[in-house]
Scaffold this motif. Sequence first.
Motif, PDB file in Angstrom:
ATOM      1  N   ASP A 111      31.751  45.425  34.274  1.00 51.65           N
ATOM      2  CA  ASP A 111      31.137  44.270  33.682  1.00 51.65           C
ATOM      3  C   ASP A 111      31.627  42.949  34.186  1.00 51.65           C
ATOM      4  O   ASP A 111      32.882  42.614  33.947  1.00 51.65           O
ATOM      5  N   PRO A 112      30.717  42.027  34.415  1.00 48.34           N
ATOM      6  CA  PRO A 112      31.302  40.608  34.782  1.00 48.34           C
ATOM      7  C   PRO A 112      31.818  39.980  33.427  1.00 48.34           C
ATOM      8  O   PRO A 112      31.321  40.222  32.311  1.00 48.34           O
ATOM      9  N   LEU A 113      32.666  38.998  33.522  1.00 48.28           N
ATOM     10  CA  LEU A 113      33.379  38.457  32.437  1.00 48.28           C
ATOM     11  C   LEU A 113      32.345  37.130  31.991  1.00 48.28           C
ATOM     12  O   LEU A 113      32.120  36.547  32.985  1.00 48.28           O
ATOM     13  N   ALA A 114      32.549  36.893  30.933  1.00 55.05           N
ATOM     14  CA  ALA A 114      31.717  35.767  30.487  1.00 55.05           C
ATOM     15  C   ALA A 114      32.693  34.248  30.673  1.00 55.05           C
ATOM     16  O   ALA A 114      31.986  33.200  30.821  1.00 55.05           O
ATOM     17  N   ALA A 115      33.984  34.580  30.802  1.00 54.14           N
ATOM     18  CA  ALA A 115      34.446  33.125  31.224  1.00 54.14           C
ATOM     19  C   ALA A 115      35.723  33.606  31.980  1.00 54.14           C
ATOM     20  O   ALA A 115      36.089  34.590  32.251  1.00 54.14           O
ATOM     21  N   ALA A 116      36.482  32.499  32.362  1.00 58.59           N
ATOM     22  CA  ALA A 116      37.872  32.426  32.965  1.00 58.59           C
ATOM     23  C   ALA A 116      38.803  31.404  32.201  1.00 58.59           C
ATOM     24  O   ALA A 116      38.500  31.090  31.410  1.00 58.59           O
ATOM     25  N   PRO A 117      40.223  32.067  32.480  1.00 58.95           N
ATOM     26  CA  PRO A 117      41.198  30.928  31.894  1.00 58.95           C
ATOM     27  C   PRO A 117      41.465  29.618  31.958  1.00 58.95           C
ATOM     28  O   PRO A 117      42.404  29.338  32.581  1.00 58.95           O
ATOM     29  N   THR A 118      40.139  28.754  31.703  1.00 51.34           N
ATOM     30  CA  THR A 118      40.136  27.712  32.133  1.00 51.34           C
ATOM     31  C   THR A 118      41.362  26.664  31.338  1.00 51.34           C
ATOM     32  O   THR A 118      41.927  25.464  32.109  1.00 51.34           O
TER      33      THR A 118
END
Length: 943
Positions: A111-118
């Motif tokens: 499943d795609p991730l909802a966020a990235a480690p911004t």
Amino acid sequence: MPNSRQGCDQNNIRVLLQLISDLCAELHSQPPTEPVTLDSILERDLALDSLSRAELFSRIEQRFQTRLPEQTFADAETPRDLLRAIASAEARAGMAPPRPAPAVDARLQQDPLAAAPTSATTLLDVLAWHAERHPERIHIQFYSDDEAGETLTYGQLWQAARRIAAGLQHRGLTPGKSVILMLPTGPEYFCSFFGVLLSGAIAVPIYPPARRSQLEDHVRRQTDILNNCQASMLITAEESRTLARLLQAQVASLRQVVTVASLQQADTAPLPIELRADDIAFLQYTSGSTGNPKGVILSHRNLLSNIRAFGRIMGASSRDVFVSWLPLYHDMGLIGAWLGSLYYGALLVSMSPLAFLGRPQRWLWAIHRYGGTLSAAPNFAYELCLGKIPNDALQQLDLSSWRLALNGAEAVSPHTVRAFRQRFEPFGFGAHTMYPVYGLAENSVGLAFPDPQSGPIIDRIRRDTLMREGRALPADSATELVQEFVCCGHALPGHEIRIVDDAGRELPDRTQGHLQFKGPSATSGYYRNAVKTRELFCGDWLESGDLAYRADGEIYVTGRTKDLIIRSGRNIYPVELENAVGEMSGVRKGRVAAFGLPDKDSGTERLLIMAETRVTEPAAREKLQQRILETVTRILGEPPDEVILAAPGCILKTSSGKVRRAACSELYLQGAGQSPAQWLQLWRLLLSSVRPQLQRLRRRLQNHLFAGYGVALFCTLGIVALLSTLLLPSFAQRWRSLSRLAKLWARLTATPLHISGLERLPATSPCIYVANHASYLDVFVLTAALPHPVSFIAKQELQANRLLRRALDRLQTQYVNRQAQERSLADVQQAINAIGEGRSLLFFAEGTLQNSPGLMPFKMGAFITAAATGIPVIPIAIHGTRSILRGSSWYAYHGAITLTIGDPLDPGTSGQNDSQTWPAALRLRDQCRAHILQHCREPDLYR
């Protein structure tokens, strides 16, 4: 039975030797001078380099209906080694033909991730973020021909790295020390890299030895790197321990050689180490041509800035699948493929470089099998797929998932770009998939990327004009002497590129110069190399070492500065000559070096062509030399000074496959020396160089004179403009005076003003003009072009100068505060009041200007004002002013200016309904931006 077996062996020997003889004859236009034996050295005796070996391996597998072990590509030195591999493969595979690629493991459908480690500030933060949130998510799928292959999850990577870090600390490693990673592609490499970071040390990736025959050269080159970084520990595989011991004997600082298995035996957790964004993550050693290595310092901040910037342009996300065979000691594979995939949570399909070189179709089938969306490679890899993959190996191949095929790390060939698309388009390769990019280790890998939707752009220019004048003028379709360059796009967000002359002045469009850059990804220098670090910087800018020109805001790289040959006043580019000579029969493709040697007597450079060949018969060699001479003469219009036919193995290359031209010139000087020049040849050369040198001097003098004249004229007319503004009684009179002075400036500087769309302007009713802002000249150009007075919107800082403020006030200038957000509504209300007084306003919607080309995001003030008052917006696209006068520079170049006035944009509001204002303002902004982008000929920096 023994006789049968012996007969089979003899038949295999005969077939194998015939295969090799046939290939040598094809590659070198004649059969080997000595018969091929089982003990012939593939590289030294038969001149079979990596690309030729790939072709040989493909033919062996087809002929013997088997698969050679991957390691054979690196280990095989002779036909006898190949024979052993064939026998071993037969026993395992039973002469069975290669099987189709197995189905993708269902676990990889994530499943795609909802966020990235911004919010991450270090690479460790990135890995910890993923390991904490989804430790079971697969991060890396290791490629395997016949099986599902090993996988590595985020949690497994994190735990293995912690064990390795503890093992390093247990052996006395302290923070800040350098640790060498000499490991092949595999789980051990990835875990060791982060283990080094977790221990607080600096990772230094180097390449393992490819073949036993290269052992001496490998040790010599890697010793320089280890001494430069003062490595204290080296992590390697068990099979490379012998080489590592040789290195340890020559590097005083190298205390320990360890394997990954020995490090993972530690039972304790690693001691916590506090890392900061500006700490060094690793050293990327550039593959230079001399014995003086340069370790590029890359901090965590540098790397994350670059990953975020190129990810934004590419639209990278956790939905992507990055298929990579790139070596992990090279920045393109380490940063672009792996660390980029790590940050965005994309699946990385990792393949050994040997697996690709041994059978290039593996790369394409891996993209098919895993639904790869991203992949990257140097140009030679795409060329290898064109020439070394048989058609029957592509049946049912599907490349439709591949959305971006990054092509970089070396010169991008226009031929390769066209041919790759043409051959693989029937297999789903898209028209816009090929994606030429430009980068360098000194900027953490990526620097210039094009618009992914634009597709490859190839610029056809006049070769002779570029060589003699340094100008990249477009060539007519009928022009014979044409040179082509592939567009590399524009600077990544937050970064800047400029093209400058030898004195550091920015050059106008389509003028070749030195490419400089700056931005958050740029290195702080070279590790323990103060001399080279000083050479790298030019004030705030960094030298790329490349030559380039800019056209319509896009960058075209033309070659390396140090490789440029200046002969009789002409700039000669080695790559074009090397490619042309390398295509000739009798010459080893990819084994040609064109270089210059200074001639003190003539003051110019001698042009030498060194080409590897297996031709030994004197008459045939003389004929080949003559053909090379004729080919070079056809390209340049004059012959080279000398053509050297070298034995196989003489052309030196870097670990990434680039020709080491400086090293080849040293080899030439040591081996052959320079041919003595006759007095008549010297006299002719001196005479032929006089005219080009005078032309170059004239051009430089003209540039200086024009720049001085432009400044003097600007100051003179500026004083007149200031006096007329202060003394004339009415606003209309002041405007007319300024308009006439601006037109006079254009006329006196011979600057053409091309204005289109004046008929679209309203005769009397007020409106809002919106223009892009490329140069300080924009104000004067608009004053000259617009027939009716307008009030400019200016930054509040201009009010600090009393005299300037008085003049601006008399021109009914409106001021905005760019720093205080709470002043925005007040500024808009002032603009609305000015409209109510019947005045037209002119906004530079970007709010400021920058040196580098590109349309920045638009401020909303102009559009909110229009929507609130119900008056139309008229977009104006300005092109050419940036090329004439950049940023804060006062050094002007000659050029032409174009203004394209668009149709009035109706806000569709009455000016009374507040609920309509914001949606109408957004629509106006988008419509206005679309017009300006279409006509300003600069890239869109708002993505």
